[in-house]
Design a protein around this motif. Structure first.
Motif, PDB file in Angstrom:
ATOM      1  N   VAL A  46       0.905  -1.104  -0.013  1.00  0.00           N
ATOM      2  CA  VAL A  46       0.050  -0.050  -0.026  1.00  0.00           C
ATOM      3  C   VAL A  46       1.178   1.361   0.114  1.00  0.00           C
ATOM      4  CG1 VAL A  46      -1.541   1.309   1.440  1.00  0.00           C
ATOM      5  CG2 VAL A  46      -1.999  -1.144   0.862  1.00  0.00           C
ATOM      6  N   LYS A  47       1.952   1.197   0.870  1.00  0.00           N
ATOM      7  CA  LYS A  47       2.856   2.541   0.872  1.00  0.00           C
ATOM      8  C   LYS A  47       3.535   2.651  -0.557  1.00  0.00           C
ATOM      9  CE  LYS A  47       4.533   1.786   5.454  1.00  0.00           C
ATOM     10  NZ  LYS A  47       5.668   1.692   6.366  1.00  0.00           N
ATOM     11  N   LEU A  48       3.845   1.527  -1.190  1.00  0.00           N
ATOM     12  CA  LEU A  48       4.564   1.553  -2.630  1.00  0.00           C
ATOM     13  C   LEU A  48       3.481   2.102  -3.512  1.00  0.00           C
ATOM     14  CD1 LEU A  48       6.679   1.082  -4.552  1.00  0.00           C
ATOM     15  CD2 LEU A  48       5.792  -1.240  -4.633  1.00  0.00           C
ATOM     16  N   LEU A  49       2.035   1.694  -3.483  1.00  0.00           N
ATOM     17  CA  LEU A  49       1.141   1.955  -4.275  1.00  0.00           C
ATOM     18  C   LEU A  49       0.969   3.484  -4.164  1.00  0.00           C
ATOM     19  CD1 LEU A  49      -0.663   1.007  -6.584  1.00  0.00           C
ATOM     20  CD2 LEU A  49      -2.549   0.704  -4.700  1.00  0.00           C
ATOM     21  N   ASP A  50       0.933   3.983  -3.146  1.00  0.00           N
ATOM     22  CA  ASP A  50       0.845   5.470  -2.804  1.00  0.00           C
ATOM     23  C   ASP A  50       1.689   6.265  -3.451  1.00  0.00           C
ATOM     24  OD1 ASP A  50      -0.478   7.759  -1.290  1.00  0.00           O
ATOM     25  OD2 ASP A  50       1.482   7.688   0.143  1.00  0.00           O
ATOM     26  N   ILE A  52       3.720   5.488  -5.842  1.00  0.00           N
ATOM     27  CA  ILE A  52       3.422   5.451  -7.396  1.00  0.00           C
ATOM     28  C   ILE A  52       2.316   6.471  -7.871  1.00  0.00           C
ATOM     29  CG2 ILE A  52       3.062   3.922  -9.252  1.00  0.00           C
ATOM     30  CD1 ILE A  52       4.370   1.728  -7.954  1.00  0.00           C
ATOM     31  N   MET A  53       1.200   6.201  -7.044  1.00  0.00           N
ATOM     32  CA  MET A  53       0.112   7.124  -7.554  1.00  0.00           C
ATOM     33  C   MET A  53       0.429   8.480  -7.278  1.00  0.00           C
ATOM     34  SD  MET A  53      -2.320   5.189  -8.430  1.00  0.00           S
ATOM     35  CE  MET A  53      -4.057   6.037  -8.259  1.00  0.00           C
ATOM     36  N   VAL A  54       1.014   8.819  -6.408  1.00  0.00           N
ATOM     37  CA  VAL A  54       1.474  10.383  -6.015  1.00  0.00           C
ATOM     38  C   VAL A  54       2.420  10.924  -7.103  1.00  0.00           C
ATOM     39  CG1 VAL A  54       2.354  11.988  -4.321  1.00  0.00           C
ATOM     40  CG2 VAL A  54       0.554  10.581  -3.635  1.00  0.00           C
ATOM     41  N   ILE A  59       5.869  12.966 -12.636  1.00  0.00           N
ATOM     42  CA  ILE A  59       6.679  12.615 -13.609  1.00  0.00           C
ATOM     43  C   ILE A  59       6.153  12.821 -15.032  1.00  0.00           C
ATOM     44  CG2 ILE A  59       7.220  10.187 -14.866  1.00  0.00           C
ATOM     45  CD1 ILE A  59       7.401   8.656 -11.940  1.00  0.00           C
ATOM     46  N   LEU A  60       4.667  12.685 -14.954  1.00  0.00           N
ATOM     47  CA  LEU A  60       4.330  13.128 -16.554  1.00  0.00           C
ATOM     48  C   LEU A  60       4.593  14.614 -16.770  1.00  0.00           C
ATOM     49  CD1 LEU A  60       0.924  11.139 -16.463  1.00  0.00           C
ATOM     50  CD2 LEU A  60       2.987  10.825 -17.794  1.00  0.00           C
TER      51      LEU A  60
END
Length: 144
Positions: A46-50, A52-54, A59-60
């Motif tokens: 969940v930490k990794l997913l958070d 990545i999502m933020v 990045i874009l």
């Protein structure tokens, strides 16, 4: 007398299985069969997913707009990866500092506050870094 008490059946029964968990090698297993390591793996995911999502919007924005505005010299790949890695590390540090990952003990409003505060501070720091790299004030609307 004391040695006899320690070796008594009453003490053995108490020491044998009165705790809430049993040790099985290095893995702590609970009486209900659910291991603590599976819980830790889920929290880490969940930490990794958070993160990545933020990090994805930054990045874009960096890849499509800001990296082309750098003064005279493009970063090529290494510099772009460095800026992205810097954002991820700074975001994780501030989010962790404000306890944005204490899912099991915090209320949802506290988690949202901590994550939002981490994102705002990280975006502010990255705005200053981009200002120094571009050598003029970057467009803030792209980061929003």
């Amino acid at each position: 007398m004391r040695n006899n008490y320690r070796k008594s059946e009453k003490y053995k029964a108490h020491a044998k299985n009165e705790s809430s968990y049993n040790y099985s090698g290095d893995i702590r297993t609970y009486d209900n069969g659910r291991g603590r390591t599976s819980h830790r793996a889920i929290v880490r995911f969940v930490k990794l997913l958070d993160v990545i999502m933020v990090s994805t919007p930054f990045i874009l924005a960096w890849a499509m707009y800001y990296s082309h505005k750098v003064f005279r010299v493009d970063f090529y790949r290494k510099g772009n990866w460095l800026v992205i890695t810097l954002f991820i590390i700074v975001y994780y540090m501030f989010s962790h500092l404000y306890q944005g990952y204490t899912v099991h003990i915090s209320r949802i409003s506290e988690l949202i506050y901590a994550q939002t505060l981490g994102v705002i501070i990280t975006d502010g720091i990255m705005f200053i870094i981009m200002w120094l790299l571009i050598r003029r004030v970057p467009n803030i609307l792209v980061m929003l």
